[in-house]
Write a protein that holds these residues in place. Sequence first.
Motif, PDB file in Angstrom:
ATOM      1  N   GLN A 132      12.288  -3.316  -9.585  1.00  0.00           N
ATOM      2  CA  GLN A 132      12.533  -2.031 -10.231  1.00  0.00           C
ATOM      3  C   GLN A 132      12.194  -0.907  -9.259  1.00  0.00           C
ATOM      4  OE1 GLN A 132       9.877  -2.600 -13.581  1.00  0.00           O
ATOM      5  NE2 GLN A 132      11.614  -2.974 -14.956  1.00  0.00           N
ATOM      6  N   PRO A 133      12.987   0.171  -9.252  1.00  0.00           N
ATOM      7  CA  PRO A 133      12.708   1.267  -8.314  1.00  0.00           C
ATOM      8  C   PRO A 133      11.416   1.998  -8.677  1.00  0.00           C
ATOM      9  CG  PRO A 133      14.474   1.850  -9.823  1.00  0.00           C
ATOM     10  CD  PRO A 133      14.179   0.413 -10.074  1.00  0.00           C
ATOM     11  N   VAL A 134      10.606   2.262  -7.675  1.00  0.00           N
ATOM     12  CA  VAL A 134       9.368   3.016  -7.856  1.00  0.00           C
ATOM     13  C   VAL A 134       9.280   4.066  -6.758  1.00  0.00           C
ATOM     14  CG1 VAL A 134       8.099   1.160  -8.992  1.00  0.00           C
ATOM     15  CG2 VAL A 134       8.072   1.319  -6.503  1.00  0.00           C
ATOM     16  N   ALA A 135       8.504   5.105  -7.025  1.00  0.00           N
ATOM     17  CA  ALA A 135       8.359   6.187  -6.059  1.00  0.00           C
ATOM     18  C   ALA A 135       7.425   5.781  -4.936  1.00  0.00           C
ATOM     19  CB  ALA A 135       7.851   7.445  -6.751  1.00  0.00           C
ATOM     20  N   ARG A 136       7.614   6.371  -3.789  1.00  0.00           N
ATOM     21  CA  ARG A 136       6.697   6.205  -2.661  1.00  0.00           C
ATOM     22  C   ARG A 136       5.984   7.529  -2.422  1.00  0.00           C
ATOM     23  NH1 ARG A 136       8.015   3.797   3.321  1.00  0.00           N
ATOM     24  NH2 ARG A 136       8.135   1.912   2.048  1.00  0.00           N
ATOM     25  N   VAL A 137       4.678   7.459  -2.270  1.00  0.00           N
ATOM     26  CA  VAL A 137       3.871   8.635  -1.975  1.00  0.00           C
ATOM     27  C   VAL A 137       3.451   8.570  -0.511  1.00  0.00           C
ATOM     28  CG1 VAL A 137       1.759   9.896  -2.503  1.00  0.00           C
ATOM     29  CG2 VAL A 137       3.055   8.818  -4.344  1.00  0.00           C
ATOM     30  N   LEU A 174       8.800  10.329  -2.600  1.00  0.00           N
ATOM     31  CA  LEU A 174      10.180   9.856  -2.473  1.00  0.00           C
ATOM     32  C   LEU A 174      10.514   9.066  -3.732  1.00  0.00           C
ATOM     33  CD1 LEU A 174      10.043   8.611   1.224  1.00  0.00           C
ATOM     34  CD2 LEU A 174      10.764  10.838   0.384  1.00  0.00           C
ATOM     35  N   GLU A 175      11.278   9.668  -4.601  1.00  0.00           N
ATOM     36  CA  GLU A 175      11.587   9.032  -5.878  1.00  0.00           C
ATOM     37  C   GLU A 175      12.471   7.802  -5.674  1.00  0.00           C
ATOM     38  OE1 GLU A 175      10.223   9.800  -8.588  1.00  0.00           O
ATOM     39  OE2 GLU A 175       9.338  11.765  -8.108  1.00  0.00           O
ATOM     40  N   PRO A 195       8.678   6.049   5.982  1.00  0.00           N
ATOM     41  CA  PRO A 195       9.983   5.394   6.069  1.00  0.00           C
ATOM     42  C   PRO A 195      10.343   4.969   7.488  1.00  0.00           C
ATOM     43  CG  PRO A 195      10.136   7.271   4.600  1.00  0.00           C
ATOM     44  CD  PRO A 195       8.776   7.327   5.237  1.00  0.00           C
ATOM     45  N   CYS A 196       9.838   5.681   8.484  1.00  0.00           N
ATOM     46  CA  CYS A 196      10.111   5.317   9.879  1.00  0.00           C
ATOM     47  C   CYS A 196       8.968   4.516  10.507  1.00  0.00           C
ATOM     48  CB  CYS A 196      10.363   6.570  10.719  1.00  0.00           C
ATOM     49  SG  CYS A 196      11.867   7.478  10.275  1.00  0.00           S
ATOM     50  N   HIS A 197       7.739   4.907  10.192  1.00  0.00           N
ATOM     51  CA  HIS A 197       6.588   4.358  10.912  1.00  0.00           C
ATOM     52  C   HIS A 197       5.828   3.276  10.159  1.00  0.00           C
ATOM     53  CE1 HIS A 197       6.665   7.370  14.174  1.00  0.00           C
ATOM     54  NE2 HIS A 197       7.094   8.195  13.245  1.00  0.00           N
ATOM     55  N   ASN A 198       6.117   3.093   8.869  1.00  0.00           N
ATOM     56  CA  ASN A 198       5.309   2.230   8.020  1.00  0.00           C
ATOM     57  C   ASN A 198       3.921   2.827   7.829  1.00  0.00           C
ATOM     58  OD1 ASN A 198       7.498   0.551   7.869  1.00  0.00           O
ATOM     59  ND2 ASN A 198       6.350  -1.304   8.317  1.00  0.00           N
ATOM     60  N   GLY A 199       2.992   2.035   7.270  1.00  0.00           N
ATOM     61  CA  GLY A 199       1.661   2.516   6.959  1.00  0.00           C
ATOM     62  C   GLY A 199       1.492   2.630   5.453  1.00  0.00           C
ATOM     63  N   ASP A 200       0.226   2.750   5.035  1.00  0.00           N
ATOM     64  CA  ASP A 200      -0.100   2.879   3.622  1.00  0.00           C
ATOM     65  C   ASP A 200      -0.134   4.368   3.292  1.00  0.00           C
ATOM     66  OD1 ASP A 200      -0.914   2.587   1.059  1.00  0.00           O
ATOM     67  OD2 ASP A 200      -2.856   1.678   1.491  1.00  0.00           O
ATOM     68  N   GLY A 201       0.973   4.908   2.829  1.00  0.00           N
ATOM     69  CA  GLY A 201       1.135   6.344   2.649  1.00  0.00           C
ATOM     70  C   GLY A 201       0.099   7.032   1.795  1.00  0.00           C
ATOM     71  N   PRO A 202      -0.286   6.479   0.627  1.00  0.00           N
ATOM     72  CA  PRO A 202      -1.255   7.197  -0.217  1.00  0.00           C
ATOM     73  C   PRO A 202      -2.676   7.176   0.322  1.00  0.00           C
ATOM     74  CG  PRO A 202       0.099   5.656  -1.500  1.00  0.00           C
ATOM     75  CD  PRO A 202       0.307   5.335  -0.062  1.00  0.00           C
TER      76      PRO A 202
END
Length: 927
Positions: free
Chosen positions: A253-258, A243-244, A302-309
């Motif tokens: 600063q905006p950063v991407a989410r993996v 998610l850019e 985005p809905c559930h939270n958690g450490d995506g990578p």
Amino acid sequence: MARRDSVIDEEKRSYGALWLVLSLLLFVAGLWAIADDYIFRRPWKYYQERFSQMEIAKVKEAIAAEQARLDQDPEYQKAVKALEEATAQVQSGETGEQIAQLEKQLERARLEDVEKDLNLRFVKSELEELRFLYDDAMHHGREDEAQEVLEKIRAKEQLQVERQAIYSESQERIAKLEAEIKAKQAAVKAAQDALAKLTATRDDLQQKLETISLGRYPAPSASPPFIKVDWVPKIPKIQQVVLEEYDRNSYQQPVARVDRCMSCHTGIDKKGFEDAPQPYRTHPKREQILGPHPVDKIGCTPCHNGDGPNVNSARGAHANYYDEHGQLHEVHLREELALFRGPMMQANCLKCHPTAVGLEGGEIAARGETLFIELGCHGCHLAEGYETLAKQNDVSIIGPSLRRIGAKVEPGWLVRWIRNPHQFRPRTRMPNFMFDETQATQIAAFLLAATKDSSAAWVSEHPAPDVPRDPQTVAAGKALVDSIGCRACHALAPDEVAGQIGANKDIAPNLSAVAEKTDARWLYHWVKNPRGFSDIARMPSLRLTDDEARAVTAYLLTLGAPQPAPPPLLTKLRDPGAVAAGEKLVRKYGCAGCHDIPGMELESRIGAELSTYGNKTKEELFFGDRIDLHEDWATFTFHKLKEPRGYATKWIEQVMPQFNLADEDIEALMVFLRGRTEAKIKEDYRYSHSFSEAVVRGQRLVARYNCTGCHIIEGRGGDIRRLYEKNPSEAPPNLLGEGQKVQAPWLYAFLQAPTTIRPWLSVRMPTFGLSDEETVTLVHYFQGLDGVTSPFTYIEVSDYVGANVEAGRMLASADYLSCFSCHVRGNTFPEGEKDSWAPDLAMAAKRLRPAWIVDWLHDPQKLLPGTKMPSFYADPDNPDGPPDILGGDDDAQIRALRDYVISIGLAQAGQLPTQMTRVQNDQAAVQ
């Protein structure tokens, strides 16, 4: 004895044992590396392989089940037999011999065709060479040579024509042989096609099996010969969504989410695994939730939270876990990453959506948001997005105005109410501040003193009415209260529930003991005109006559009994010291956060800001002396709402009042509060709709005036319908599709000054005294719900089309559809019982959108499920219109009915004495 030389030649030294040990160590290390990569550090690989096996097994079971069904299907057996017979016929007997001969001829013809094709190609190649030589000779002036080459070209062209004819003849022969073979095999092809139709489901499953697997390969087996050929799972690989510019770093600063959650939760968007264990289970309400939130585009975090990578461990990826006692613990890497579980999963709805109200899948968050607003939390606590809801015209509007409290309530009751409102009304929204007798007296003294002049002025301007107390008047008042709509908001018995907020809070006061609170003067003038007493009153006017108001007052005075304040209490209420102490208490406890109190219009909120409360860590939360609680956000918040002063200590006071909330309401508020974070989501990811803002404003206004007490709006409400279970048609209408149904100017005028639409109803649409801004907000709200982009409808009274009008008139007559057997037409009422009547069609020209009339006549049940309106034209494949009108054309008849219905209102308004209208609206296709 000779001394042995201790030095051994390196060429003769043996390293076998060392190499054996090192080889074993390397082997063990290799096994450990594989296990570590595949099991311990890469559990997602195991999950993917296991799910792939489950999916393959499920499809194989489905194939087997489908095959078993086919085996029992006579049609399938018949088709198989037909194919076998057709195949046998073409493989043996005379037909088989003929096909064999034809196939031999075809094979020989194809071989000959190759040679003929080559001969043709050769001559074409030679022609190209000669043409090049001719051009070269001409370019260099060798005309004699060019003429010789030209003669050769002509000879070759003639040869090309001959060979082309030979090749074309060969192609025709091949096509003819293929057609003959195909004709003799036609029975087989027909049988195959018939069988394929029956086996389509099985074949699709078989194709799916090939798609979800790597293919069929030899694999280990537990039984001899220990090797079997089976479908092999696909090779595991990381599944991720990027998610850019979704998140912000420490420098904003905006950063991407993996997001790699799908690497383990491989079945999350696959139907059929609803009962599988985690992490293989299908997402609950898959179509409703994942439809607008596709995981391949927005992921899971985005809905559930958690450490995506993080895919190395469940604890690390979820950032929390349950211990053996069921206690939830957070993995303290970044607390804001902790996975939301259970109802808390709805906390993130408000990050992207402007409101959770009406949001499918966000019902708990919506309940929390509604409680937050209706309980007045924003009166004490600043919360972004809710700053302006607490006040109107610079005065607090959460609770009733206290500006004329002396004219409204009995002083003794006021003291009792302030001390413990839950004792008088257990379901009241007013919280209990747990004041003692002295404090309650002091606050009452201040309120009575601060409003003395305004209360006296109101009393002098509103004389006490002459209210008869005879049984007939009381009975008439009770009948009015029961019929005109009062009970949509108010309950009349201690155990009755009318409209409610959450589990145990009433929207409007329970009137079972109202006579203990006030007197006939206030009741009479209040029910006559609530805004005459308070400019910010929520209660609307029901346009009562003087006699009706006296009857209602007489009935309400029978509910409860007056309890006058004793003289000593009245003396205390006049004590200046008590007044001064009461003012301090009112300021300390923030009473002006909810109530309009003279002189306190500029008071600030006394509670902590809650805009980012969901981000608070346990170190920022004060647990007081509580050592019996697990220290985390959820535990703190639950007990803070359950017992707000439970964290008070000997040294630190707590002033938040007791609301007596049900546990389910506390949970809903926790979900709402957990979503109040400092996260700023990029606009591209937020739910964006041109009507969003209008809908949110309208929803809040609908909640404020309890429109859902009478009407069903957005699928919710209609509380008053509990009184009309036997005759639901006598209840206020369902407002589903109201924005598409009615014209905006009519709706605006109706909300400002309601008129009678259904004269047979006893319940009345009240006059709310809405401001122009509020009225426009509601009009835009209804239009926004239905996506109306062109709010205006133009009806031109011209271009009379007599045949069309007459056709509509005939269709509406008793000889055909008999519309007026149910519908009111101006002052003409249908025969039969009132509960079978339908709305006045004379109002259609100004009230209804012409395009909606067309849609309604096409299929009323589609627009309003459960309506009593019959569906004359609902089935396009089976026209039901009378064949002798407009050629039986359903669409033409519907347009004729629309035009005739519009004409009724125009004629009664004097705009159309003998003419019909040509309707022009924003949907030009409906003409």
